[in-house]
Design an enzyme around this catalytic site. Structure first.
Site, PDB file in Angstrom:
ATOM      1  N   ASN A 144       0.810  -1.212   0.000  1.00 23.18           N
ATOM      2  CA  ASN A 144       0.000   0.000   0.000  1.00 23.18           C
ATOM      3  C   ASN A 144       0.850   1.272   0.000  1.00 23.18           C
ATOM      4  OD1 ASN A 144      -2.308   1.534   0.073  1.00 23.18           O
ATOM      5  ND2 ASN A 144      -2.947   0.917   2.137  1.00 23.18           N
ATOM      6  N   HIS A 152     -14.797  -4.690  10.361  1.00 18.24           N
ATOM      7  CA  HIS A 152     -14.384  -3.414  10.964  1.00 18.24           C
ATOM      8  C   HIS A 152     -15.591  -2.532  11.233  1.00 18.24           C
ATOM      9  CE1 HIS A 152      -9.962  -3.078   9.515  1.00 18.24           C
ATOM     10  NE2 HIS A 152     -10.270  -4.318   9.772  1.00 18.24           N
ATOM     11  N   ARG A 162     -14.027  -5.730  14.955  1.00 18.67           N
ATOM     12  CA  ARG A 162     -13.043  -4.755  15.431  1.00 18.67           C
ATOM     13  C   ARG A 162     -13.754  -3.433  15.624  1.00 18.67           C
ATOM     14  NH1 ARG A 162      -7.891  -2.121  12.141  1.00 18.67           N
ATOM     15  NH2 ARG A 162      -9.397  -0.493  11.674  1.00 18.67           N
ATOM     16  N   TYR A 168      -7.361   7.196  13.233  1.00 17.92           N
ATOM     17  CA  TYR A 168      -7.098   5.955  12.513  1.00 17.92           C
ATOM     18  C   TYR A 168      -8.291   5.001  12.672  1.00 17.92           C
ATOM     19  CZ  TYR A 168      -6.105   1.263  11.491  1.00 17.92           C
ATOM     20  OH  TYR A 168      -6.256   0.008  10.972  1.00 17.92           O
ATOM     21  N   ASP A 215      -7.642  -1.991  17.394  1.00 18.34           N
ATOM     22  CA  ASP A 215      -6.318  -1.786  16.788  1.00 18.34           C
ATOM     23  C   ASP A 215      -5.766  -0.432  17.244  1.00 18.34           C
ATOM     24  OD1 ASP A 215      -4.093  -1.643  15.183  1.00 18.34           O
ATOM     25  OD2 ASP A 215      -5.155  -1.988  13.291  1.00 18.34           O
ATOM     26  N   HIS A 241      -2.758   0.559  16.318  1.00 21.47           N
ATOM     27  CA  HIS A 241      -1.985   1.000  15.151  1.00 21.47           C
ATOM     28  C   HIS A 241      -0.649   1.624  15.523  1.00 21.47           C
ATOM     29  CE1 HIS A 241      -1.940   2.010  10.757  1.00 21.47           C
ATOM     30  NE2 HIS A 241      -2.656   0.910  10.752  1.00 21.47           N
ATOM     31  N   GLU A 270      -4.552  -4.914  19.235  1.00 15.34           N
ATOM     32  CA  GLU A 270      -3.621  -5.049  18.103  1.00 15.34           C
ATOM     33  C   GLU A 270      -2.593  -3.929  18.066  1.00 15.34           C
ATOM     34  OE1 GLU A 270      -5.717  -5.671  14.489  1.00 15.34           O
ATOM     35  OE2 GLU A 270      -4.138  -4.767  13.283  1.00 15.34           O
ATOM     36  N   GLU A 287       1.307  -7.197  11.265  1.00 15.28           N
ATOM     37  CA  GLU A 287       0.926  -6.905   9.877  1.00 15.28           C
ATOM     38  C   GLU A 287       2.024  -6.188   9.098  1.00 15.28           C
ATOM     39  OE1 GLU A 287      -2.625  -4.625  10.814  1.00 15.28           O
ATOM     40  OE2 GLU A 287      -1.682  -2.849   9.983  1.00 15.28           O
ATOM     41  N   ARG A 290       0.069 -11.623  13.192  1.00 14.18           N
ATOM     42  CA  ARG A 290      -0.812 -11.012  12.178  1.00 14.18           C
ATOM     43  C   ARG A 290      -0.195 -10.948  10.786  1.00 14.18           C
ATOM     44  NH1 ARG A 290      -5.144  -8.854  11.489  1.00 14.18           N
ATOM     45  NH2 ARG A 290      -4.528  -6.685  11.144  1.00 14.18           N
ATOM     46  N   HIS A 341      -3.569 -10.573   8.638  1.00 14.87           N
ATOM     47  CA  HIS A 341      -3.978  -9.262   8.136  1.00 14.87           C
ATOM     48  C   HIS A 341      -4.850  -9.466   6.893  1.00 14.87           C
ATOM     49  CE1 HIS A 341      -2.323  -5.145   6.532  1.00 14.87           C
ATOM     50  NE2 HIS A 341      -3.467  -4.990   7.155  1.00 14.87           N
ATOM     51  N   ASP A 396      -6.308  -3.385   1.275  1.00 12.38           N
ATOM     52  CA  ASP A 396      -5.137  -3.250   0.400  1.00 12.38           C
ATOM     53  C   ASP A 396      -4.457  -4.591   0.143  1.00 12.38           C
ATOM     54  OD1 ASP A 396      -4.747  -2.270   3.261  1.00 12.38           O
ATOM     55  OD2 ASP A 396      -2.666  -2.693   2.747  1.00 12.38           O
ATOM     56  N   GLU A 404      -8.842 -11.512   9.470  1.00  7.37           N
ATOM     57  CA  GLU A 404      -9.442 -10.203   9.184  1.00  7.37           C
ATOM     58  C   GLU A 404     -10.117 -10.246   7.811  1.00  7.37           C
ATOM     59  OE1 GLU A 404      -6.560  -7.070   9.052  1.00  7.37           O
ATOM     60  OE2 GLU A 404      -8.071  -5.479   9.102  1.00  7.37           O
ATOM     61  N   TRP A 463       2.360   6.348  12.431  1.00 10.08           N
ATOM     62  CA  TRP A 463       0.993   6.281  11.928  1.00 10.08           C
ATOM     63  C   TRP A 463       0.543   4.860  12.034  1.00 10.08           C
ATOM     64  CZ3 TRP A 463      -1.804   3.668   8.089  1.00 10.08           C
ATOM     65  CH2 TRP A 463      -3.158   4.086   7.988  1.00 10.08           C
TER      66      TRP A 463
END
Ligand code: KDG
Ligand code: MG
Length: 403
Positions: A37, A122, A147, A159, A211, A213, A237, A263, A284, A313, A317, A340, A403
């Site tokens: 991605n 999600h 999630r 996020y 998550d 992130h 996560e 991931e 993941r 994961h 994407d 997921e 991020w």
């Protein structure tokens, strides 16, 4: 059976995907996802400039040897670009082997260990109420695990809170990434309340996940894990960036909330300590970013020895080719945890017709020989590549953050 042609196809049916297509002398084709991605063209170039030419004439059945040829043979090892390119070749070779054997890939991997693959969706919303409505939507569709992400008061965007209910997509068009603002203090204040609300409304049976992130320090992650213990998450996560594997010792010392990481990891060496020391509960890593079915299976076998389960994961994407490969593996491994499943857009599904189907909270890869996914090249051509990037995050004082 020799490989006669190796081609990369880049298409953007709602988002960018890179696919490797291998064709053998007798016309059998195999597909491998090669999507990274926001960095799609780097893998496309790695494949077309460096890998595809050396595949011509190789034995399509020699999957393990080809994996070692591309990994051990390349001298420059690991990293997302290399491992995604190797994954594409490996996945396409498994697809070909399945088609030649007239068997779905899960049969080649040892056969089914379960009736189907339990997936999570999600749910997100700007407010807790919107988030709860989104969870209800998944429950109504039959999901058994969801999630949950919600907006953080005082932050303009968060996020995991996206534009569409089912197709959350963080990458955006343009040559420079969008900048988000992050405040750990605000986040740690808001999230326990949101998860408590979800547990209260949906009761003890629904599996809930969240998550982070990669945004917290180890001790912040430990605080959050402890605060969430009463709400019994299925997993928390990426509470910290995963590259400092030893940092998970701190998290583990303070909380029993299950941890899922991986991931953005690409090889067994990125997660070996996490697994061996049982610092995580779910790994993941994905087929596409971790060297394909061959390498991810090796990681999952190591994980099985240490009672760590899979949690592949499966964001939008990762193309339908990757999702199918994950489903075949999920069905055949003993230590499956959860998969997921962020649904793809109808445009993506039209470019990648597939045999997998969702029913009662489970995905089934289907019985079609190989992976059970094709690429409609004419449809793909109607969706040319569009540059898009993931956002970046800064703290409220402007400091760059994870991020
Ligand atoms: O490309 C990045 C996304 O795949 C990632 O942000 C999604 O964290 C993610 C998840 O858990 O699906
Ligand atoms: Mg994630």
């Amino acid at each position: 059976m020799r490989i006669a042609e190796a081609r990369t196809i880049v298409t953007c049916p709602g988002r960018n995907f890179v696919t490797l297509k291998l064709t053998t002398e007798d016309g059998t084709t195999g597909l491998g996802d090669a999507t990274l991605n926001g960095r799609e063209l780097s893998v496309a170039a790695y494949l077309s400039e460096h890998v595809c030419p050396m595949l011509i004439g190789r034995d399509a059945h020699a999957i393990e040897d080809t994996w070692r040829y591309l990994y051990n043979g390349a001298y420059w090892r690991r990293g997302p670009v290399t491992m995604t390119a190797i994954a594409a070749v490996d996945t396409a070779l498994w697809d070909i082997k399945g088609k030649v054997a007239s068997l779905p890939v899960y049969q080649l991997l040892g056969g089914r260990c379960r009736a189907g693959v339990t997936v999570y969706g999600h749910a997100h919303g700007e407010t807790i109420d919107e988030m709860l409505d989104a969870v209800q939507g998944y429950v109504d569709r039959g999901y058994r695990a969801v999630r949950v992400q919600c907006g953080i008061p005082g932050l303009p965007s968060t996020y995991g809170v996206g534009r569409d209910a089912l197709f959350y997509e963080p990458a955006e068009g343009g040559r420079a990434p969008r900048e988000e603002t992050w405040s750990t203090r605000r986040y740690l204040r808001a999230i326990p309340e949101a998860i408590a609300a979800a547990r209260e409304r949906f009761g003890p049976e629904l599996e809930l996940l969240h998550d982070v992130h990669h945004r917290l320090t180890p001790i912040e992650a430990a605080q959050l894990g402890r605060a969430l213990e009463p709400h019994q998450l299925f997993w928390l996560e990426d509470p910290v960036p995963g590259e400092l594997q030893a940092s998970l010792r701190t998290v583990r010392r303070h909380t029993t909330t299950p941890i899922a990481i991986g991931e953005v990891l690409n090889s067994i060496w990125d997660c070996e300590q996490l697994i061996r020391e049982q610092l995580i509960d779910f790994i993941r890593m994905s087929v596409v970013h971790s060297g394909g079915i061959t390498h991810l299976r090796r990681v999952l076998h190591l994980a099985e020895l240490h009672r760590v389960r899979s949690g592949c994961h499966g964001a939008t994407d990762l193309s339908p080719v990757c999702l199918a490969a994950a489903l075949h593996l999920d069905l055949a491994i003993p230590n499956f945890g959860l998969q997921e499943y962020m649904r793809h857009t109808p445009e993506t599904d039209a470019v990648f017709p597939h045999a997998y189907r969702f029913a009662d909270g489970l995905l089934h890869p289907g019985e079609v020989p190989g992976l059970g996914v094709e690429l409609d090249e004419a449809a793909a051509e109607r969706h040319p590549y569009l540059p898009a990037l993931l956002p970046v995050a800064r703290l409220t004082d402007g400091t760059m953050h994870d991020w």
